[in-house]
Design a protein around this motif. Structure first.
Motif, short mmCIF file in Angstrom:
data_model
loop_
_atom_site.label_atom_id
_atom_site.label_comp_id
_atom_site.label_asym_id
_atom_site.label_seq_id
_atom_site.Cartn_x
_atom_site.Cartn_y
_atom_site.Cartn_z
N ASP A 301 11.79 -37.54 2.84
CA ASP A 301 10.68 -36.67 3.26
C ASP A 301 9.85 -36.36 2.02
OD1 ASP A 301 9.03 -34.74 4.54
OD2 ASP A 301 10.36 -33.16 3.77
N ILE A 302 8.74 -37.07 1.87
CA ILE A 302 7.89 -36.91 0.69
C ILE A 302 7.23 -35.54 0.65
CG2 ILE A 302 5.92 -37.89 -0.58
CD1 ILE A 302 8.41 -39.66 -0.47
N SER A 303 6.96 -34.97 1.80
CA SER A 303 6.21 -33.70 1.86
C SER A 303 7.00 -32.51 1.34
CB SER A 303 5.77 -33.42 3.30
OG SER A 303 6.88 -33.03 4.10
N GLY A 304 8.32 -32.56 1.44
CA GLY A 304 9.13 -31.40 1.08
C GLY A 304 9.04 -30.28 2.10
N LYS A 305 8.47 -30.57 3.28
CA LYS A 305 8.24 -29.52 4.27
C LYS A 305 9.24 -29.55 5.44
CE LYS A 305 3.35 -28.89 3.28
NZ LYS A 305 1.97 -28.80 3.81
N LEU A 306 10.18 -30.47 5.39
CA LEU A 306 11.17 -30.55 6.47
C LEU A 306 11.98 -29.25 6.54
CD1 LEU A 306 12.63 -32.14 8.69
CD2 LEU A 306 14.14 -33.06 6.91
N GLY A 307 12.04 -28.68 7.72
CA GLY A 307 12.77 -27.44 7.94
C GLY A 307 11.96 -26.19 7.69
N LYS A 308 10.77 -26.35 7.15
CA LYS A 308 9.92 -25.18 6.84
C LYS A 308 8.83 -24.99 7.89
CE LYS A 308 10.74 -25.65 1.86
NZ LYS A 308 11.76 -26.71 1.99
N GLU A 499 1.61 -34.06 3.23
CA GLU A 499 1.38 -32.76 3.85
C GLU A 499 2.13 -32.54 5.16
OE1 GLU A 499 -0.28 -30.28 2.48
OE2 GLU A 499 -0.71 -31.48 0.70
N SER A 500 2.88 -33.54 5.64
CA SER A 500 3.54 -33.40 6.93
C SER A 500 4.78 -34.28 7.00
CB SER A 500 2.57 -33.77 8.05
OG SER A 500 2.07 -35.09 7.90
N VAL A 501 5.59 -34.06 8.02
CA VAL A 501 6.85 -34.80 8.16
C VAL A 501 6.69 -36.01 9.06
CG1 VAL A 501 9.28 -34.61 8.90
CG2 VAL A 501 8.16 -32.67 7.77
N VAL A 502 5.86 -35.89 10.12
CA VAL A 502 5.62 -37.03 11.00
C VAL A 502 4.12 -37.29 11.12
CG1 VAL A 502 7.72 -36.59 12.34
CG2 VAL A 502 5.55 -35.63 13.13
N ASN A 503 3.75 -38.51 11.50
CA ASN A 503 2.34 -38.87 11.64
C ASN A 503 1.82 -38.53 13.03
OD1 ASN A 503 3.21 -40.94 13.38
ND2 ASN A 503 3.18 -42.49 11.77
N LYS A 504 0.59 -38.90 13.32
CA LYS A 504 -0.02 -38.52 14.60
C LYS A 504 0.61 -39.25 15.79
CE LYS A 504 -4.04 -39.80 15.89
NZ LYS A 504 -5.52 -39.96 15.97
N SER A 505 1.42 -40.27 15.51
CA SER A 505 2.17 -40.96 16.56
C SER A 505 3.58 -40.42 16.68
CB SER A 505 2.20 -42.47 16.28
OG SER A 505 0.90 -43.02 16.32
#
Length: 548
Positions: A301-308, A499-505
């Motif tokens: 997870d490049i964003s570091g936002k998983l779980g937040k 900036e996010s964990v998953v893309n628009k798909s």
């Protein structure tokens, strides 16, 4: 364990899992659905008194329903539809309580869902354009609209067209009439306060009703019913997903690890496509267990936002009485009451178009759900025979904040899997919104010549005050997060992997054969009940799979 060949694994059998399984199966994709709980029969889901009441008290005393019993739905539905918290625990800070409702059975929480289906408005997908706060969705209302259409028509949604911008009209099969006193209430708030007022939209039944067939508000009664008929879907129940593993070169998921909850045996299944629909917090638990930080074969997870950025809806509930100006025999007799349901109720749907703008010291908006003469209180228990009883529940948008999060605890469950730890606290923004909600509710009740009442002032049951005075729903303060069972966020979709964990798909940015379709993928929460939008997102993502 005998599993037929499959092309995709869907984790979870609730509202989103049902849509995912159906959409894939109709494309000829063979689907294995993994459900943590058992498959149950229709009569096992229905309410059955006095057995249910005895089971509820047993659940409280044994602490297997210590948290979930604080939600009023627990006292309306069959308590067996609420998970055993001793087997499926979570941790939280004492100063930051969170009420997590779990439904571990085939059908998931769709079996206890209230069945309200309000669409998001176009503005709800890019809220920061109005106030400059936080992220926007990477998809638009126009992209989701045809999928709203499909879900509403397929499931059979009741409602009427109101032409209100905050809640776009949908595809309805009819309407559930308002009670006479609801109509009077609506006319008064529109006339005296200029508030919007609509008949609610949704289903006419839930699983508590004793009927032979599963209700259409449940995935078992709609999406899974048709999905299984395709011959492309098989169900593996009583198995909990622990994590998935990825190939270090391709970064794609190759295996999923599941645990047999009956004998504790771990099983590794090869997989080409994983669809996560386990419900927000359960999905985050799987993702956190599968991330490279906790799993040497995990995804990055490049964003570091998983779980937040976990969110829920903040709510305020008030019961009230109004003068009964209409003879009940026109709609129902003294011993028969119209059902309270997703469509059998009403809304004051403000959104961000709130009254008294001079007193607004918070961002975003809210709506108010209510009903009158639908609580089923027998006449002999009513203290005020010449009045009618109703309720109003305001629920409002919660801003995405980094500190509201789900992480993995050092504690494990009975099968050795780290349990989720939830940190969530209302901010000043939400608490200011709650004060505004309280004021609006009081103004609405006053406009209809009503009075806010405690339950012991409405119902003639000995010692009821001892129970209601400790009820978090009826306290002066907003109930804690999780109470409204609308938790979303933690694996937000967005425009870039930074900036996010998953893309628009709905794909993990680098592990693209894993899709997050439940509430975990939400970047913002809006104020509407989320399930319809979750289902529409699920259909959109699964229809796009063969195109990628």
């Amino acid at each position: 364990m005998d599993i037929n060949p499959f092309d995709a694994i869907v984790v979870g059998s609730g509202a989103t899992g049902g849509v995912a399984a159906l959409t894939l199966a109709e494309q000829g994709i063979r689907v294995l659905v993994i459900e943590a709980g058992p498959q149950i029969k229709r009569n096992e889901a229905s309410s059955n008194e006095p057995k249910d009441t005895l089971n509820r008290f047993s659940g409280i005393i044994s602490k297997k329903h210590a948290n979930q019993s604080k939600h009023p739905g627990y006292w309306k539905n069959n308590p067996d539809l609420y998970s055993n918290e001793l087997n499926h625990p979570y941790s939280q800070s004492k100063e930051k309580p969170f009420l997590w409702t779990q439904g571990k059975q085939f059908g998931g929480r769709s079996l206890t869902w209230g069945g309200i289906t309000l669409r998001f408005s176009p503005d709800d997908f890019h809220p920061s354009k109005k106030d400059g706060y936080g992220p926007d969705w990477p998809i638009t209302y126009d992209e989701l609209s045809p999928h709203y259409d499909f879900i509403e028509k397929f499931c059979g949604i009741y409602g009427q067209k109101d032409n209100i911008e905050e809640v776009p009209d949908g595809k309805y099969i009819g309407e559930i009439p308002l009670t006479s006193n609801e109509s009077i209430f609506g006319n008064q708030v529109k006339l005296k306060l200029n508030y919007p007022f609509i008949q609610s939209r949704g289903f006419d039944r839930n699983s508590s009703v004793k009927e032979d067939q599963w209700p259409r508000s449940s995935s078992v009664g709609t999406t899974f019913k048709k999905a299984i008929s395709t011959g492309n879907v098989q169900i593996l129940s009583n198995h909990l997903v622990e994590s998935f593993e990825t190939d270090k070169i391709t970064e794609l998921a190759t295996k999923i690890i599941i645990v047999n909850l009956v004998n504790g045996k771990r099983i590794s299944l090869n997989c080409d496509l994983i669809i996560l629909c386990a419900s927000t917090i359960s999905t985050l638990r799987i993702l956190l267990n599968s991330e490279s930080k906790s799993n040497s074969s995990g995804f990055k997870d490049i964003s570091g936002k998983l779980g937040k950025y976990l969110m829920d809806h903040i709510s305020i509930c008030r019961f009230f009485s109004i003068p009964n100006k209409i003879q009940k025999k026109n709609n129902f007799n003294s011993n028969s009451y119209p059902d309270l349901s997703g469509a059998g109720s009403f809304f004051i749907p403000f959104g961000s178009n709130l009254p008294k703008p001079e007193s607004i010291n918070f961002l975003r908006g809210y709506g108010i759900w209510g009903a009158i003469d639908r609580l089923g209180i027998p006449k002999f228990l009513q203290k005020e025979l010449n009045s009618s009883t109703g309720f109003l529940i305001a629920h409002g948008e919660v801003l995405p904040r980094k500190e509201n999060s789900v992480t993995l605890s050092k504690r494990t469950d009975s099968w050795g899997i780290p349990i989720p730890h939830i940190e969530f606290k209302w901010s000043e923004n939400e608490l200011n919104m709650a004060k505004h909600m309280e004021s609006t509710i009081r103004d609405s009740i006053k406009a209809a010549d009503g009075k806010i009442r405690r339950m012991d002032e409405l119902i003639n049951i000995p010692y009821i005050g001892l129970f209601t005075e400790k009820s978090i729903a009826l306290s002066g303060s907003p109930p804690p997060p999780g109470y409204y069972i609308h938790e979303v966020g933690g694996a937000a979709m967005g425009f870039s992997e930074e900036e996010s964990v998953v893309n628009k798909s709905n794909q993990l940015w680098r592990c693209k054969n894993v899709l997050v379709l439940d509430g975990a993928c939400w970047p913002t929460s809006s104020w509407q009940s989320p399930t319809l939008t979750m289902m529409a997102i699920s259909r959109r993502a699964c229809l796009n799979i063969k195109k990628n």
